[in-house]
Design an enzyme around this catalytic site. Sequence first.
Site, short mmCIF file in Angstrom:
data_model
loop_
_atom_site.label_atom_id
_atom_site.label_comp_id
_atom_site.label_asym_id
_atom_site.label_seq_id
_atom_site.Cartn_x
_atom_site.Cartn_y
_atom_site.Cartn_z
N GLU A 29 0.88 -1.14 0.17
CA GLU A 29 0.46 0.00 -0.05
C GLU A 29 1.15 1.62 -0.21
OE1 GLU A 29 -1.35 3.45 3.12
OE2 GLU A 29 -1.88 1.20 3.70
N GLU A 65 10.33 2.62 1.80
CA GLU A 65 9.30 2.22 2.97
C GLU A 65 8.22 0.92 3.43
OE1 GLU A 65 6.48 4.81 2.76
OE2 GLU A 65 7.27 5.66 1.77
#
Length: 1041
Positions: free
Chosen positions: A112, A185
Amino acid sequence: MWGRYSAAGRWLARRGLGRAFSPRSFNQRLWRWKSSSANERALQYKTGNHIHGFTVSQVTAVPELFLTTVQLRHDQTGAKYLHVAREDSNNLFSVQFRTTPMDSTGVPHILEHTVLCGSQKYPVRDPFFKMLNRSLSTFMNAFTASDYTLYPFSTQNPKDFQNLLSVYLDAVFFPCLRHLDFWQEGWRLEYENPTDPQTPLIFKGVVFNEMKGAFTDNERVFSQHLQNKVLPDHTYAVVSGGDPLKIPDLTWDQLKQFHATHYHPSNARFFTYGNFPLEHHLQQIHEEALSKFQKIEPNTAVPPQQLWDQPREHHVACGRDSFATDPKKQTMVSVSYLLSDITDTFETFTLNLLSSLLVGGPNSPFYKALIEAGLGTDFSPDVGFNGSTREAFFSVGLQGIAEESINTVKEIIARTIDKVIEDGFEEERIEALLHKIEIQLKHQSTSFGLALTSYVASCWNHEGDPVDLLKIAEKVTRFRQCLKEDPQFLQKKVKQYLKENPHRLTLSMSPDETYYDKQAAMEAEKLREKIEALSEEEKKQTYEKGLQLIALQSQPQDTSCLPALKVSDIEPRIAFTELETSLTAEDVPVQYCAQPTNGMVYFRAVSSLNTLPEELRPYVPLFCNVITKMGCGSLSYREQAQEIELKTGGLFVSPHITADDSHLDMYEQGVLFFSLCLDRNLPDMMHLWSEIFNNPHFENEEHFKVLVRMTAQELSNGIPDSGHQYASIRASRTLTPAGELQEMFNGMEQVKLMKRIAEMSDIRLVLRKLPRIKKHLLNSDNMRCSVNATPQQIPNAAQAVEKFIRGIARSKKERKPVRPHVIEKTSDPETAGGKPLACAHITRKLITDPTFQPCQMKTHFLLPFPVNYVGECVRTVPFTSPDYASLRILARLMTAKFLHTEIREKGGAYGGGAQLTHNGIFSFYSYRDPNSVGTLATFEKAAEWARAGNFTQQDIDEAKLAVFAAVDAPIAPSDKGTGNFLYGISDEMKQRHREHLFSVSKENLIDAADKYLASGRRTRGLAILGPDNADTAKDPSWVKR
C-alpha cells in the site's frame, strides 16, 4: 495506513419573539429539497445498458439516504463497480482489492505504501504526497485492513477528480515498485550513520517504525491477538499490517508477486459517490486502466472458518502501562463468540443491534454486571460487535483487572447471558436504539461518501450485496416485524450465538515487566541473523545502496508530469452564511442559522469559566465528562441515559479554550455544550438541558468512581495514537497565557491528574468539587447559544431556547472574574452578501494577563515506547495578522518540500511536518519516530531552508492549493456559522484572510521564516514523549517527567 475497520455499525429580539421571527421574515427563505438531478440521472440507467466497457446489472433507489445506486460489471475483466448518485458536491472515488496475506511480514501494508511511490505514467518519487499540494482534495489516503486494501479520495472540483483518478489508477495498476522504494517504505538494513560504514547496521523503514509504534498500544495488541486466535485458519491468523519481528523476512520479489496476484481488476471493486456524471468516471477508468487487462481468477477468497466443537483459551503478554491507576490491575480478559457470515445482511443488522443492547450504556446488562462490579476500569478492547472479518464476532470483557479476577469475569459473563435469556430487553431500550438509527439516517455529514465506502467495504469484499446493506429502513421494518411475531426473538439469538456456541475464545493479557526488553532482544537477535548472513561484498552493497537512497531522496524532482490545478482555479470569494443574532429576555445572545438540516436541530451553548476559582480549574474536564452521566432532576443516571438515547443524538460537554483572533495574549475560557435531535423532540432535549443545569446529581459515589476509572483508562490508552499532539500541547505551554490551561485540560497534566484521582482511596474530596464548579458554570450569567435548523423550525427553536434560558438560574450575586483583566469583545457585524444585518451581536469576555512573559521550556516525558513523538512550538502571530497567512503557507511548504523527505523518507518516522494552529502557535512535529534530538535538529534545518528561499513559485502555488483545500473543506449544515459563534471569526474576516493567502509572495515567506522561525528570534518550547536517551539525560535544560 494500517487499521482494523468495522464494516457495520458505526453507524431574538429583546421585546419578544414576534418581531425577530415573524412568519414573513422566513417565508422568503423556506428551504425545499432541490431537484435531485444526480438521482434522476442515475434512475435513467436500465439493467443491461452498456457504457464504456461496463454493463449495468442493477439500479436501486434508496430514498431513506436520498441516493440511487447503479451496480455495474466490467465486461473484459469482471471488475465490480458501485456508483452512488446523491446530490452532494463532495464526490468520492475508491478502489478496493481483496488482500489476503498468509504471513505477518506486512506485505499488503508495505505494498500500500510502495504503490504510492511512483508509477509508469507518473514516475516521480511519491506522487501521492505530491498530489496533496497539487489538488483541492477534501480527503486522500489509503488503508490496509485485515483482508482488503482501500484507496479513497474526495474532491468538490470535477477537474481535480479527473486528475486524482488518473494518479490513483496508475498507482495501483501500474506502479514502479522500485527496490529503493521498498527499502524506504518497508524495511532495510542501513548503517546508523549512512555515510559511515564503521557505525552499526540497524533496521530502518517507514512501515517497520509505524508498526513498532502501533504495538506499543496495548489495546491494539489485544485486538490483534483476539482476531488472530478467534479466526485462526486463514488470513485472519496473521498481522496484515506487519509484525516488526517478521517484517524483515519480506523480500522485494515477494512484494512484486503479491501485487501481481492481488492488484488486478478481476480482484477489484470500484466505488464512486456524489453528483458528478457516472459516464465520465467509467470512460476514464476503462481507457486508462481496465482496457489493458484480461480477466483472471484471483483466488483470493477467504474460506469459512471451521467451527470449533469446544471453547478455547489463550494468554498473551504485553508491556506495562506507566499510567495505569493500579500497577497490580493491568490485566485484560474477554470472551469472544463467532457469529454469522457478514454477507447475511439482516442477520448482521440484528446481531449488531443485539450487541448494542448488551453492552451499550449504563442500562445494558453487561455494563451493570461487569463495569459496575468494580473489578476493572473499562470494557476490554473491541467490545461488542465486530464485523470487519468474513464471520463477525461478539466480544465482551474487562480491562484494568487483577490477574486473579479472570475466572470471576468469565463467571459474571456466563451468568449475565443466562439472565438476558430469561429477562429479555425493555421495549424502551430497543426503541432508543431504533431512534439512534433514525438520527444517523437524517444527520448530514460532509464525508458521507467516505463513510459509505467504509461501511460497505467488508461485506462487499466477501461477495455480499453492498446495496442491500444500505436498505436500512427495510431492515428496521423487518426487525420490528420479527419482534412482533416472536417476543423472544432476541433472547433466542443470545441463546444461539452466546449460550450454546462452542466457538468461544477466552483471551487474557497481562503485563510483563521485561516485555519491551524481550522485544528489543528479539529484534537484536533478528538483526544479528540478518547481518551474519551478509558477505563482505553484500555489506559493501548495503552501504552503497544506503548512499543511493539518500541521493535519490535528496535530488530535486521534476514533477511536471503530474496533473495539477492552478491557483486561478480557486474561487476568489467565499459564500457568506446568513446569521441572525437576538437577545433573549435574559439578555443571552442566541445565534440562529437557517440551514437544510433534514429535520434535525443542532443546539450549542458556551458558558464562561471566568469566575471559577483557580483550585477548581484542573477538574473542569472531569466535570464535563460526568455532568451528563450522573442523573438529573427526577431521573437516575440510568433513566437519564435512556432519555438521552430516546430523545436526542447525544448531549456533549467539553472545555472550550480559544485564542483571540487579534491578540495572542487574550483568550476565552469556557465550556461548550452541544446536542442534536429530531425536530419533534426539541422540547424534550431542551428540558433535559434544563434539568442538568438546575438539578444535576452529585451523590452517587460508586457511579462516579466508575466514570473516573473509565476516563483515566481512555486517556492512558490514547497516548500511543496521539503522542505528537501531547508533545505539541506541552511544547506550547509557556508560549501564551492560554497555553497552561491547554496543558491542564488537554495535555499530559490531565492524564496524570486523572491517574491520581482514579488511585484515590477516598474520592469524595473530588466529588465535592463538582457542585462548586456547577455554581460558576451552569447558569445564564455569561452564556451564549446557537441553533442550526430548517427555516420552518427556527421559530419553534427560538421559543424552546428562550424557555430553557428563562428556566435556568442566574447567580444571586454578581461574581467577579478570578483574573481581573477581562476585555469585552463584540464580534464583527455579521454580513450577508456584503450587507450588514441589523441584529444583536455576540460579546465574548476575554482574559488577558499584562504581566505574561513567554519563556522556553524543554520537557521529556519518559515512556516505555520504542519510538518517539517530538514537538517544537514557536510563538508567532494571531489570525488577523497578514503574516498569519504567510506562516500558514510556509508550514505547508516546509512539510511538503523539506520535512516529509527528512523526517519520513530519510529518518524513517511514520509522519512529521509543520502546522500553524488557530492560536498563533507554529508547531513542528514527528510521529512514531525512531529519532528524537536528531529530529529537533531537522526542525532547525527546515527553518534555515525556508530562510534561504530554496523553493520556486510552483512550490508556493502548490502550498497555496493545499492550504485552500483545507480552507474550503465542505461544511455540514449542522456546522455552518460555528466559526463566528465559537471563535468570533466572521465571514468577512475569513474573506480578508483568504485575500491575504492569495497575495502571499516568496518575499513574504522568506521574511516570515526569518522573523519568526530563525533560531533565537522567537520564544519556543520543546517536548519529547518516548524512551530515555543519552542526549536529554545529560542536558540539564531538559525537564524529565
